[in-house]
Design a protein around this motif. Structure first.
Motif, PDB file in Angstrom:
ATOM      1  N   GLU A 246       0.824  -1.204   0.000  1.00 26.45           N
ATOM      2  CA  GLU A 246       0.000   0.000   0.000  1.00 26.45           C
ATOM      3  C   GLU A 246       0.862   1.259   0.000  1.00 26.45           C
ATOM      4  O   GLU A 246       0.555   2.236  -0.713  1.00 26.45           O
ATOM      5  CB  GLU A 246      -0.909  -0.026   1.229  1.00 26.45           C
ATOM      6  CG  GLU A 246      -2.130   0.858   1.112  1.00 26.45           C
ATOM      7  CD  GLU A 246      -3.259   0.317   1.975  1.00 26.45           C
ATOM      8  OE1 GLU A 246      -3.841  -0.707   1.582  1.00 26.45           O
ATOM      9  OE2 GLU A 246      -3.522   0.899   3.031  1.00 26.45           O
ATOM     10  N   LEU A 247       1.930   1.253   0.780  1.00 23.51           N
ATOM     11  CA  LEU A 247       2.824   2.399   0.805  1.00 23.51           C
ATOM     12  C   LEU A 247       3.514   2.596  -0.541  1.00 23.51           C
ATOM     13  O   LEU A 247       3.744   3.720  -0.981  1.00 23.51           O
ATOM     14  CB  LEU A 247       3.876   2.223   1.905  1.00 23.51           C
ATOM     15  CG  LEU A 247       3.391   2.300   3.352  1.00 23.51           C
ATOM     16  CD1 LEU A 247       4.535   1.986   4.312  1.00 23.51           C
ATOM     17  CD2 LEU A 247       2.793   3.669   3.657  1.00 23.51           C
ATOM     18  N   GLY A 248       3.851   1.487  -1.188  1.00 22.08           N
ATOM     19  CA  GLY A 248       4.593   1.581  -2.440  1.00 22.08           C
ATOM     20  C   GLY A 248       3.733   1.842  -3.649  1.00 22.08           C
ATOM     21  O   GLY A 248       4.094   2.637  -4.523  1.00 22.08           O
ATOM     22  N   PHE A 249       2.576   1.177  -3.739  1.00 28.88           N
ATOM     23  CA  PHE A 249       1.776   1.235  -4.960  1.00 28.88           C
ATOM     24  C   PHE A 249       0.359   1.748  -4.766  1.00 28.88           C
ATOM     25  O   PHE A 249      -0.419   1.789  -5.722  1.00 28.88           O
ATOM     26  CB  PHE A 249       1.708  -0.157  -5.594  1.00 28.88           C
ATOM     27  CG  PHE A 249       3.051  -0.693  -6.012  1.00 28.88           C
ATOM     28  CD1 PHE A 249       3.831  -0.013  -6.930  1.00 28.88           C
ATOM     29  CD2 PHE A 249       3.534  -1.886  -5.477  1.00 28.88           C
ATOM     30  CE1 PHE A 249       5.068  -0.511  -7.331  1.00 28.88           C
ATOM     31  CE2 PHE A 249       4.764  -2.388  -5.867  1.00 28.88           C
ATOM     32  CZ  PHE A 249       5.537  -1.692  -6.794  1.00 28.88           C
ATOM     33  N   GLY A 250      -0.024   2.077  -3.539  1.00 27.09           N
ATOM     34  CA  GLY A 250      -1.348   2.610  -3.306  1.00 27.09           C
ATOM     35  C   GLY A 250      -2.321   1.573  -2.776  1.00 27.09           C
ATOM     36  O   GLY A 250      -2.010   0.383  -2.673  1.00 27.09           O
ATOM     37  N   LYS A 251      -3.530   2.033  -2.468  1.00 33.81           N
ATOM     38  CA  LYS A 251      -4.508   1.176  -1.801  1.00 33.81           C
ATOM     39  C   LYS A 251      -4.969   0.001  -2.654  1.00 33.81           C
ATOM     40  O   LYS A 251      -5.220  -1.082  -2.130  1.00 33.81           O
ATOM     41  CB  LYS A 251      -5.718   2.009  -1.369  1.00 33.81           C
ATOM     42  CG  LYS A 251      -5.456   2.904  -0.167  1.00 33.81           C
ATOM     43  CD  LYS A 251      -6.728   3.446   0.426  1.00 33.81           C
ATOM     44  CE  LYS A 251      -7.408   4.424  -0.499  1.00 33.81           C
ATOM     45  NZ  LYS A 251      -8.586   5.071   0.148  1.00 33.81           N
TER      46      LYS A 251
ATOM     47  N   VAL B  99     -10.560  -9.126  -9.722  1.00 31.78           N
ATOM     48  CA  VAL B  99     -11.875  -8.615 -10.123  1.00 31.78           C
ATOM     49  C   VAL B  99     -12.570  -7.938  -8.948  1.00 31.78           C
ATOM     50  O   VAL B  99     -13.118  -6.828  -9.080  1.00 31.78           O
ATOM     51  CB  VAL B  99     -12.746  -9.758 -10.676  1.00 31.78           C
ATOM     52  CG1 VAL B  99     -14.182  -9.286 -10.904  1.00 31.78           C
ATOM     53  CG2 VAL B  99     -12.150 -10.300 -11.979  1.00 31.78           C
ATOM     54  N   TYR B 100     -12.522  -8.582  -7.775  1.00 30.42           N
ATOM     55  CA  TYR B 100     -13.186  -8.021  -6.597  1.00 30.42           C
ATOM     56  C   TYR B 100     -12.538  -6.709  -6.170  1.00 30.42           C
ATOM     57  O   TYR B 100     -13.246  -5.737  -5.829  1.00 30.42           O
ATOM     58  CB  TYR B 100     -13.136  -9.027  -5.451  1.00 30.42           C
ATOM     59  CG  TYR B 100     -13.784  -8.544  -4.181  1.00 30.42           C
ATOM     60  CD1 TYR B 100     -15.174  -8.482  -4.072  1.00 30.42           C
ATOM     61  CD2 TYR B 100     -13.016  -8.141  -3.092  1.00 30.42           C
ATOM     62  CE1 TYR B 100     -15.783  -8.040  -2.907  1.00 30.42           C
ATOM     63  CE2 TYR B 100     -13.614  -7.694  -1.924  1.00 30.42           C
ATOM     64  CZ  TYR B 100     -14.995  -7.643  -1.828  1.00 30.42           C
ATOM     65  OH  TYR B 100     -15.586  -7.192  -0.677  1.00 30.42           O
TER      66      TYR B 100
ATOM     67  N   LYS C 253     -14.261  -3.021  -5.977  1.00 30.06           N
ATOM     68  CA  LYS C 253     -14.270  -2.182  -4.777  1.00 30.06           C
ATOM     69  C   LYS C 253     -13.676  -0.799  -5.066  1.00 30.06           C
ATOM     70  O   LYS C 253     -14.142   0.202  -4.517  1.00 30.06           O
ATOM     71  CB  LYS C 253     -13.479  -2.872  -3.661  1.00 30.06           C
ATOM     72  CG  LYS C 253     -14.092  -4.173  -3.178  1.00 30.06           C
ATOM     73  CD  LYS C 253     -15.235  -3.946  -2.209  1.00 30.06           C
ATOM     74  CE  LYS C 253     -14.758  -3.627  -0.821  1.00 30.06           C
ATOM     75  NZ  LYS C 253     -15.857  -3.594   0.171  1.00 30.06           N
ATOM     76  N   LYS C 254     -12.695  -0.732  -5.921  1.00 31.40           N
ATOM     77  CA  LYS C 254     -12.091   0.553  -6.281  1.00 31.40           C
ATOM     78  C   LYS C 254     -13.095   1.404  -7.053  1.00 31.40           C
ATOM     79  O   LYS C 254     -13.247   2.605  -6.782  1.00 31.40           O
ATOM     80  CB  LYS C 254     -10.833   0.329  -7.121  1.00 31.40           C
ATOM     81  CG  LYS C 254     -10.168   1.624  -7.602  1.00 31.40           C
ATOM     82  CD  LYS C 254      -8.924   1.345  -8.405  1.00 31.40           C
ATOM     83  CE  LYS C 254      -8.345   2.630  -8.993  1.00 31.40           C
ATOM     84  NZ  LYS C 254      -7.979   3.614  -7.958  1.00 31.40           N
ATOM     85  N   ILE C 255     -13.760   0.789  -8.022  1.00 31.91           N
ATOM     86  CA  ILE C 255     -14.760   1.513  -8.817  1.00 31.91           C
ATOM     87  C   ILE C 255     -15.877   2.043  -7.914  1.00 31.91           C
ATOM     88  O   ILE C 255     -16.371   3.164  -8.095  1.00 31.91           O
ATOM     89  CB  ILE C 255     -15.328   0.607  -9.916  1.00 31.91           C
ATOM     90  CG1 ILE C 255     -14.240   0.275 -10.951  1.00 31.91           C
ATOM     91  CG2 ILE C 255     -16.524   1.267 -10.611  1.00 31.91           C
ATOM     92  CD1 ILE C 255     -14.654  -0.757 -11.977  1.00 31.91           C
TER      93      ILE C 255
END
Length: 491
Positions: free
Chosen positions: A83-88, A461-462, A466-468
């Motif tokens: 998460e720190l390196g590439f985001g949530k 996919v999940y 969740k991001k969308i």
């Protein structure tokens, strides 16, 4: 008895020795003489080399992860660095991949205990216990694992450490006795060129089980928020635990290949538990039964460490709001442990055990080989899932340090620990994986490789869904990192 908690975990309750205990529990060095059947079957005299190769790989690939523990001790383990390196998005994918790994880790553990009990009795006395006892032992393993995992981290770490160390003394005694008594001691067994299938044989044994031996090394990471001075103690505990484990497992492998004449090794390699068919030339049946039952009991205790890691991972996801469940976010008020999350983990593992067991029996029948294979296929699925939840955060370190030049990491250290080591470890893993599995994989392992890949696709996919929907939740690890503000650069 339970209350919702924002941070809640008991701070400074796990010592350096407790972290060492959790590392040993994850690797389970106590089963060194037991869990090496595929090593002998695929490599013969060179059975120690899949262990050595797996150890070298994990020393490499753990380095960036342990650098991360000096940035922000986080109960969610690996996904914090992703998460720190590439985001949530990358972080939450990693969290679910890690959780899926742990589910198959628990499944493999359940089958390990039932395999150890049933095949020990079968090999020593020719009695195959009924099929229902196999399932019963597997479900009891999950139940006992749950009971251990919900104990206070401080007490659990001590129980795990002391029980493992005491058992290791007995195991080493058996190994040493066999090595002293055997007339077949030779440096021949130390040479990798004597592998039956060359390096391909070593790769196969490493890919099927060698990596799985060490994947649990990160179990201690999930107790970082509860440990004393995690930034100094974590890396020491992990490296010491890995080294102790590799040494004893390799010593156990040597004792088995050197216990019989070389011409008998192909037969030994087909045995479900080579320890029994080799050590029996020097140790009475009743003593072998006793040591395996001791190992069984202590393994049950040790599994609680990893199950506690899994429950903390689930709890961390609910703390972030990625998994929306107030019930799973609750901590036991007296123990400060995520008991509800642990109960959910156990239920899911029990369902997986039932499904895997029924499918395997349907296709292969209930035999001593099937009992062993269920453990190995669980390990195979775990290894695939481990790869994806581990290497994403590894490469995340380089990206993270590039964005935070104020941290006390030299440029050379950033490139070595954040890029060179992950690339080298990734290449070694992929090459070994290709030689050992992709190019030479048979059923039932192939089916579980495919299953693991399908699970990963479902997680992708999940996570995208969740991001969308804007439901990835918060990033607690970013808050922790901001509060820390620096990195301890001293070793």
């Amino acid at each position: 008895m339970e209350s919702s908690s924002g941070s809640g975990l008991k701070k400074n309750s796990v010592s350096f020795y407790g972290l060492l205990g959790f590392t040993l529990a994850g690797v389970l060095a106590i089963i060194g003489p037991i869990e090496i059947a595929s090593f002998i079957g695929d490599t013969g005299p060179a059975a120690i080399w899949p262990i050595i190769l797996g150890y070298v790989l994990f020393v490499l690939v753990s380095f960036p992860i342990l650098e991360y523990t000096r940035i922000a001790p986080f109960a969610g383990g690996y996904y914090g660095l992703a998460e720190l390196g590439f985001g949530k998005t990358a972080g939450k994918f990693t969290s679910l991949a890690n959780y899926s790994f742990y589910n198959f880790w628990q499944t493999a553990n359940a089958f390990f205990i039932s395999w150890l009990a049933i095949d020990t009795i079968y090999i020593l006395y020719g009695i195959l216990l009924p099929e229902w006892t196999w399932f019963l032992l597997s479900f009891l393993t999950i139940a006992v694992t749950y009971v251990m995992s919900v104990q206070r981290a401080k007490y659990l770490s001590r129980i795990v450490l002391y029980s493992i160390l005491i058992t290791l003394v007995a195991v080493i005694g058996f190994i040493a006795y066999v090595i002293i008594k055997t007339p077949y001691n030779s440096t021949y067994y130390l040479n990798p060129v004597h592998s039956y299938g060359g390096f391909g044989g070593i790769a196969l044994a490493t890919a099927v089980l060698g990596f799985y031996l060490f994947t649990g090394y990160g179990g201690a990471l999930f107790y970082a928020e509860e440990s004393e001075n995690s930034r100094k103690n974590m890396w020491k505990a992990v490296y010491i635990g890995l080294t102790i484990s590799a040494f004893i497992i390799a010593l156990g492998a040597y004792s088995e290949v050197a216990a019989v004449n070389r011409i008998d090794l192909p037969v030994v390699g087909t045995a479900s538990i080579p320890e029994l068919v080799t050590w029996i030339h020097y140790i009475p049946r009743i003593a072998l039964l006793a040591i395996n039952m001791v190992i069984l009991v202590v393994a049950l205790i040790a599994f609680g460490g990893g199950a506690g890691s899994q429950s903390r991972l689930m709890w961390a996801m609910t703390r972030d709001g990625f998994i929306k469940s107030k019930r799973l976010n609750r901590l036991n008020s007296s123990r400060s442990t995520p008991t509800n999350a642990a109960a959910f983990d156990s239920l899911l593992a029990g369902i997986t055990v039932m499904l895997v067991g029924l499918v395997m029996v349907y296709f292969y029948g209930y035999t001593p080989s099937t009992v062993a294979d269920c453990f190995y296929v669980g390990g195979t699925a775990s290894t695939i899932l481990w790869y994806f939840h581990h290497f994403i955060p590894e490469f995340g370190l380089f990206t993270f340090l590039g964005k935070h030049k104020e941290l006390k990491f030299s440029k050379a250290r950033r490139y070595v620990s954040g890029l060179i080591i992950p690339v080298a470890g990734g290449v070694l893993f992929v090459y070994t994986f290709y030689l050992g599995i992709i190019s030479d994989l048979v059923e039932p392992y192939l089916a579980f490789v495919v299953l693991a890949v399908l699970i990963l696709i479902a997680i992708i996919v999940y996570t995208i869904y969740k991001k969308i929907k804007g439901e990835l939740g918060n990033s607690t690890v970013e808050y922790m990192m901001a509060e820390t503000g620096d990195v301890d650069d001293s070793k």
